[in-house]
Design an enzyme around this catalytic site. Structure first.
Site, PDB file in Angstrom:
ATOM      1  N   SER A  61      35.477  50.219  50.878  1.00 58.49           N
ATOM      2  CA  SER A  61      35.032  49.399  51.937  1.00 58.49           C
ATOM      3  C   SER A  61      35.822  49.849  53.291  1.00 58.49           C
ATOM      4  CB  SER A  61      35.632  47.866  51.853  1.00 58.49           C
ATOM      5  OG  SER A  61      34.818  47.376  50.544  1.00 58.49           O
TER       6      SER A  61
HETATM    7  N1  SAH Z   1      36.638  46.918  47.456  1.00 55.81           N
HETATM    8  C1  SAH Z   1      36.102  48.322  46.927  1.00 55.81           C
HETATM    9  C2  SAH Z   1      34.847  48.025  47.160  1.00 55.81           C
HETATM   10  C3  SAH Z   1      33.733  48.717  46.156  1.00 55.81           C
HETATM   11  S1  SAH Z   1      32.176  48.502  46.557  1.00 55.81           S
HETATM   12  C4  SAH Z   1      36.795  49.259  47.534  1.00 55.81           C
HETATM   13  O1  SAH Z   1      37.196  49.185  48.495  1.00 55.81           O
HETATM   14  O2  SAH Z   1      36.885  50.369  46.845  1.00 55.81           O
HETATM   15  C5  SAH Z   1      31.856  47.137  45.370  1.00 55.81           C
HETATM   16  C6  SAH Z   1      32.072  47.438  44.049  1.00 55.81           C
HETATM   17  O3  SAH Z   1      31.371  45.999  43.302  1.00 55.81           O
HETATM   18  C7  SAH Z   1      31.182  48.518  43.229  1.00 55.81           C
HETATM   19  O4  SAH Z   1      32.137  49.429  42.526  1.00 55.81           O
HETATM   20  C8  SAH Z   1      30.468  47.670  42.488  1.00 55.81           C
HETATM   21  O5  SAH Z   1      30.009  48.608  40.852  1.00 55.81           O
HETATM   22  C9  SAH Z   1      30.902  46.528  42.109  1.00 55.81           C
HETATM   23  N2  SAH Z   1      30.115  45.637  41.332  1.00 55.81           N
HETATM   24  C10 SAH Z   1      28.853  45.344  41.760  1.00 55.81           C
HETATM   25  N3  SAH Z   1      28.360  44.179  41.094  1.00 55.81           N
HETATM   26  C11 SAH Z   1      29.253  43.737  40.406  1.00 55.81           C
HETATM   27  C12 SAH Z   1      29.503  42.743  39.303  1.00 55.81           C
HETATM   28  N4  SAH Z   1      28.447  41.959  39.015  1.00 55.81           N
HETATM   29  N5  SAH Z   1      30.785  42.860  38.612  1.00 55.81           N
HETATM   30  C13 SAH Z   1      31.765  43.456  38.961  1.00 55.81           C
HETATM   31  N6  SAH Z   1      31.526  44.507  39.650  1.00 55.81           N
HETATM   32  C14 SAH Z   1      30.460  44.665  40.826  1.00 55.81           C
END
Ligand code: SAH
Length: 226
Positions: A60
């Site tokens: 993010s």
């Molecule tokens: N805060 C993280 C953001 C990653 S993007 C960072 O800064 O790295 C969002 C993440 O949510 C992705 O890795 C995706 O695989 C995950 N995601 C999507 N749907 C999900 C779900 N139902 N349960 C858990 N993770 C999920």
């Protein structure tokens, strides 16, 4: 004292007048973002933008993470659930914000990621940096019932609505922040509070997150009333 404005891990300090909470600023100064992206992208880690982390997902934008965690107003020792571990960067920020003297860093932080590859990489990075949150590979829309209730819940992927299990796992007076929307260009950041068992929503503006993927979304009963 460590001056966040000149710290290499926190090059955005001067550009963030909205982030007034000194504990949030200190957390960003403490966590090296470059450690959470692959080597070829590390030179971009100082930029206040999202970056690819593989599997079609992104780390993010730091400013958005800062706005979200500031809205949660976390205190040392509070229990927090994160949905979407991704790179683990925000998880490390949560570990900093909940750290309390005498406890292992991350002992009250729970984070769920649906993609095993990302979860494994995040686990390695976090341990290397000395953070020890509880991590799980699962559907985060179902929350983490055995570890509930949580003082705060933070969702890093956009959901069509507020998943009922997350609402149910929020402690009284708890705060939950999540992007809501089905289209990438039409998402709102919601700050949800549980006051006397009732749901109070404050909309904090437009955001752009990857979608939350869950079988729960096929079930209209799975939503909390808002
Ligand atoms: N805060 C993280 C953001 C990653 S993007 C960072 O800064 O790295 C969002 C993440 O949510 C992705 O890795 C995706 O695989 C995950 N995601 C999507 N749907 C999900 C779900 N139902 N349960 C858990 N993770 C999920």
């Amino acid at each position: 004292m460590n001056d966040p404005a000149t710290n290499k891990s926190f090059p955005w300090a001067k550009q963030w007048p909205e982030i007034g909470d000194p504990r949030v600023r200190a957390a960003f100064a403490a966590v090296p973002r470059h450690a959470f992206v692959e080597t070829s992208l590390q030179r971009f880690a100082d930029e206040d933008t999202p970056l690819p982390i593989g599997e079609g997902q992104t780390i993010s934008q730091p400013f958005v993470v800062a706005l979200m965690v500031q809205a949660l107003a976390l205190h040392p020792g509070q229990r927090v659930l994160e949905i979407g571990t991704g790179s683990g960067y925000q998880t490390a920020i949560l570990c900093e914000l909940t750290a309390s003297p005498g406890s292992t860093s991350g002992s009250t932080v729970y984070s769920v990621e649906r993609l095993p590859v990302l979860a494994e990489r995040a686990a390695r990075t976090l341990v290397t940096l000395g953070y020890h949150p509880h991590l799980r590979v699962d559907d985060g829309a179902a929350g983490w019932p055995e570890a509930a209730p949580f003082d705060a819940i933070i969702v890093s992927a956009a959901a069509p609505h507020l998943p009922r299990p997350l609402w149910e796992q929020l402690a009284p007076n708890g705060r939950l922040i999540l992007p809501v929307g089905t289209q990438e260009w039409d998402q709102q950041l919601w700050l949800v509070r549980k006051l006397d068992g009732r749901l109070a929503v404050e909309r904090l503006g437009n955001v752009r997150f990857v979608p939350m993927i869950s079988p729960l979304f096929a079930d209209p009963e799975a939503w909390a009333e808002a």
